[in-house]
Design a protein around this motif. Sequence first.
Motif: not given
Length: 423
Positions: A113-122
């Motif tokens: 969810s955090a990655a999607v919000a940042k639009k960046e892969a963990p």
Amino acid sequence: RGKKRGQRNLPGQRNLPKGIVGCTPGDPSNIMSWADSEELVLSSVLFNRSLWSFQRTAPMRCAIVVDRHVHKNGGSTMRDLFLENERLGYGLYQGYTQQYWRQDGKALMRLASAAVAKKEAPRHLLMMEAHFGYEELGSHVLPDLKRIEGMYRAANIHCPVVFVTRVREPLSYYLSFYKWGVAFRQRQDSKQFGRNFAEWVRRIPNLQSSIMVRGMAAMHAEYYGQMVSHYSSSDSQLHKLLDQFDIVGTVERFDETLLLTADLTGLPLLLYKRNMPNHKGGYRGTSQEICPDMAECEALIKAVAPRDIAMYQKYRDRFEQRLQDLGPPFASRVAEYKNRLVAAQKEWMRAPRKQTICRYHPETSTNQPELRLDNIRCPVLDSPELCQTVYAHRLFECPWQFQPNSSLTDPLGCWRPSSGFMR
């Protein structure tokens, strides 16, 4: 700990007082050829490392590989390979059982969810062993991971979630399972386990396909000599599960299966140690002694395990067609890989222990003092909390989980790269 009378020091091991085991920093025997030094790999080094000639996919910023470990189908070899990748700092091993999957899954969902919000892969390679336990793969683990994969795909984030397993020729499977965990029990209790291979097999229909769907079926086959009805699977359940996998290889094509897995996930280290698990109870019988008439045993399996046979034929044929479609270039890579594996076995054998060994450790809580964040070493750059959760819930404790990052001074004992630690 300590040495037995007359036991010599291993190469690189200091003379220490009785009861204490240690290693000499800098000794060449501490380093395997695939490790640059005694230190753990840094992320900057990981993404700049050269690929072997048989590799095509560089390590990825984010990937999840799930190995469905069905007993006697190469799962312990995969586990040790995952642990060696973790030891080198390439990724995080999760698994054996999935008893606390719902907590681990929530941690992964928060990361997604955090990655999607940042639009960046963990930044994590997660290597999961889905073996057996009361939380079955098909009930929550697979659906949850498919949901996470869908989140990444919808956000155009590259983080593949790859499911892989292997199937085995059915008679070979039954023989291997029998020699490993059943034959010695027949000497102790022939009433419960039968007097011979054939009597046991007749009590355990469709063993491999049942374990594939419900891992706990293995416990009843091994410890109780029977297949409980609610652990058996239907054709629809089996195919619904396996048709969601990215790779269903065969035990006979173990190397091809693993090389394809690396192509899809960027798994960095592929030089595994060939495991030959000991038969329990000291059993030493051979397949020929168990089945002097192989044709008769084949007929028995055909009668008792038709679902196993259909599963093996379907997915073997699909995999063989896949290899054929990949053509000579892939076959050439496989040949190079096999040659390198032969050389790697010699390196594994010179290690003080034959395989990477971490000690079994019951599932625990993240509140344990030794698992405080400042005491653990985590190869997941974005979330030490994920490491904390996984370390607490998996059934293995490894010296390299903890600070300091050199296990030469680890209180668990003398640990060598790729060899576990001495106790």
